[in-house]
Design an enzyme around this catalytic site. Structure first.
Site, mmCIF file in Angstrom:
data_model
loop_
_atom_site.group_PDB
_atom_site.id
_atom_site.type_symbol
_atom_site.label_atom_id
_atom_site.label_comp_id
_atom_site.label_asym_id
_atom_site.label_seq_id
_atom_site.Cartn_x
_atom_site.Cartn_y
_atom_site.Cartn_z
ATOM 1 C CB ILE A 23 -0.962 0.021 1.203
ATOM 2 C CG1 ILE A 23 -0.168 -0.018 2.502
ATOM 3 C CG2 ILE A 23 -1.937 -1.139 1.140
ATOM 4 C CD1 ILE A 23 -1.046 0.162 3.717
ATOM 5 C CB ALA A 26 10.126 1.956 1.691
ATOM 6 C CB SER A 27 14.072 4.745 -0.489
ATOM 7 O OG SER A 27 14.525 4.239 0.762
ATOM 8 C CG LEU A 28 16.644 1.198 0.091
ATOM 9 C CD1 LEU A 28 17.676 0.952 1.178
ATOM 10 C CD2 LEU A 28 17.315 1.284 -1.274
ATOM 11 C CB VAL A 31 5.097 -0.067 3.269
ATOM 12 C CG1 VAL A 31 4.422 -0.069 4.643
ATOM 13 C CG2 VAL A 31 6.485 0.554 3.356
ATOM 14 C CG ASP A 175 16.010 9.517 3.780
ATOM 15 O OD1 ASP A 175 16.081 10.412 2.909
ATOM 16 O OD2 ASP A 175 15.502 8.401 3.570
#
Length: 582
Positions: A23, A26-28, A31, A175
């Protein structure tokens, strides 16, 4: 996912339910939203994308090889791209380890307990592995997309939050992109994703605070040495020639408004002078700090086009300087109050007190107003977006009750009975808060800092009172033994200047702000305010009585220091007499 969790329990055993599709991204990783079977809590489950480690490692290797080639071909380039890349790569590999991210989240959650309006999601090490991270689910919306009225307040809180992380704990969320900062449904600031963190040493923390103090005062003559202390410029470099260029660059940058307010054509030559004529480089540890602060400023500029992060940082810096016992920060506090001339300046201290009140308002009450408005920060004009100048004092003698939102002022004008009652309650709150801070454990540094100045005032007041009594009794022409003259010397010009400054401070603390910033002579004016002011102060006596034990303790310290002063004068007199005989 079960394989990545590296546990013997199945997904159904861990989660009561889990979303079939991601849903959020994330950068890596991706989620999912789930519910823990053991506790029933709603959690965010972040799963690392396949082959991220291998892909990024190859990219970093190729980029570093290119950097080594550039370094060999252009040895005079001062920007060490390889060192910066190494720092980034180290932090990036840490970000890939979700177990480390979980530990970071637990640590920062504990540290941020000092800020009640900040939410750090609970992390669950029991369910976390190197490639799967489980944390508390936070309901809310991205701060950068929120249309709520309190976004400005949360941005101000964000500034204090990140400065607290960076300059108090030295453990910094590096970040803070818009996706990692949320407005919760109950109006708090939530910060997510603690994979990319950076740590700084105490020496670097103190160096940054010293630099911010100089920037707040637009004292660019000291910035060159700050750059040396922070490893921007090699030790031993003469920084004086760089000051004119720094002045132009910082005047514009500190005025606020972001990039749109800067005339890059005018600044290009100044920046070129700094970067090419001087051995100036950005240390690797600072690259992540710059990145994080730039992102935070970008979010703030959406709501406040005149946002200037250094001036909005002043409330935190004021609180830190007035509560930290570090010798370097005590020296910085002295610089902020005494300036480069080394003389006590009550108006500088009033600036700090106003900023301290603002810190409490942002931290505890969600105050969303900007600290610098129309170029004015407290009682000083320090420039606004579009200005191309430094600081200058502004005549604010006609200012009304807008000082500190009325919190530092006792109004003397005629009011109705109901208005008077409201004002009296406000006055009591003001004095109670000032005394609470002064006598609290948090105020220890400030009490010690002010002790010598108060000793000077009490000593000078008693000496002048004694001299006036002598004249009133007609004894002014009688010879006075040298010993008594030594114990009660006439006031020096410095004594009178200190007394005048303390008078301003006392008037400010007890609400008479206009008198605090106006000129006046005579020690007795400290105690001889207008009748209306005396009436108001008498009503505040019960508030002061709440702190009677603390007053007694502080009074004891005053007596000790005054006794030491008298003994010192007596010893000096005896020494001079002995030398005269010899």
């Amino acid at each position: 996912m079960a394989r990545l969790l590296a546990c013997t329990r199945s997904i159904d055993d861990l989660f009561l339910d889990i979303s079939p599709e991601p849903i959020a991204a994330a950068s890596l990783g991706q989620v999912y939203k789930a519910t823990l079977r053991d506790t029933g809590e709603t959690v965010a489950v972040k799963v690392q994308r396949p082959a991220v480690l291998e892909t990024v490692s190859l990219d970093l290797y190729l980029a570093r090889e290119l950097g080594l080639i550039v370094r060999a071909l252009q040895p005079k380039i001062r920007l060490d791209a390889v060192a910066l890349l190494d720092e980034f790569a180290y932090r990036f590999y840490q970000e890939l380890d979700y177990q480390l991210e979980c530990e970071n989240g637990l640590k920062i959650r504990e540290q941020m307990n000092v800020l009640p309006m900040v939410v750090i999601p609970m992390n669950y090490p029991k369910y976390t592995s190197r490639r799967v991270h489980v944390a508390e689910w936070i309901e809310g919306e991205k701060l950068s997309q929120s249309k709520a009225d309190d976004v400005g307040a949360l941005v101000n809180l964000g500034v204090i939050t990140y400065l607290t992380q960076l300059l108090e704990f030295g453990f910094f969320h590096a970040d803070p992109h818009p996706g990692n900062m949320m407005r919760t449904t109950d109006g708090k600031l939530a910060i997510l994703d603690f994979g990319l963190m950076t740590e700084i040493t105490d020496d670097q923390k103190y160096g940054m605070i010293e630099a911010i103090a100089h920037l707040l005062n637009r004292d660019y003559t000291e910035i060159g040495q700050d750059f040396v202390n922070l490893d921007f410029i090699p030790k031993g470099t003469d920084t004086q020639p760089i000051v004119p260029a720094l002045t132009k660059v910082f005047d514009v940058a500190l005025a606020g408004g972001g990039a749109k307010s800067i005339n890059f054509q005018e600044l290009a030559s100044d920046l070129a002078q700094i970067t090419f004529e001087y051995p100036f480089s950005i240390p690797p540890y600072f690259a992540l700090v710059i990145r994080a602060i730039s992102v935070l400023e970008g979010i703030a500029l959406v709501g406040n086009p005149n946002f200037a992060i250094i001036d909005e940082a002043y409330p935190y810096i004021a609180r830190r300087l007035m509560t930290d016992s570090s010798p370097r920060l005590k020296a910085t506090l002295k610089y902020m109050v005494y300036g480069r001339d080394g003389e006590f300046d009550a108006e500088r201290l009033i600036d700090l007190l106003q900023a301290l009140e603002k810190f409490a308002a942002v931290r505890d009450d969600g105050d969303g107003s900007a600290f610098k408005v129309d170029g004015r920060r407290g009682s000083r004009y320090v420039g606004r977006a579009g200005d191309y100048r430094g600081s200058q004092l502004v005549d604010i003698s006609d200012r009304e009750t807008d000082v500190g939102d009325g919190k530092f002022r006792v109004t003397l004008q005629q009011t109705s009975n109901s208005e008077s009652l409201v004002q009296e309650n406000r006055d009591e709150d003001t004095v109670r808060e000032a005394l609470r801070f002064f006598f609290s454990p948090e105020g220890l540094v400030f009490r010690e800092f002010m002790l010598e100045e108060i000793v000077t005032v009490v000593d000078a007041s008693s000496r002048e009172a004694l001299q006036e009594l002598t004249v009133a009794l007609g004894l002014g022409n009688l010879p006075v033994p040298s010993f008594f003259r030594a114990l009660s010397p006439r006031l020096s010009d410095k004594d009178r200047r200190v007394v005048k400054q303390i008078r301003k401070l006392l008037q400010f603390l007890f609400g008479d702000f206009e008198s605090a910033i106006s000129d006046g002579d005579g020690i007795r004016q400290i105690w001889n305010n207008r009748r209306e002011s005396n009436d108001r102060l008498r009503k505040l006596i019960p508030v002061a009585q709440e702190y009677a034990p603390q007053f007694r303790d502080f009074g004891g310290l005053l007596v000790v220091r005054l006794t030491e002063k008298s003994i010192s004068r007596g010893i000096n007199w005896a020494t001079r007499q002995r030398l005269a005989i010899l």
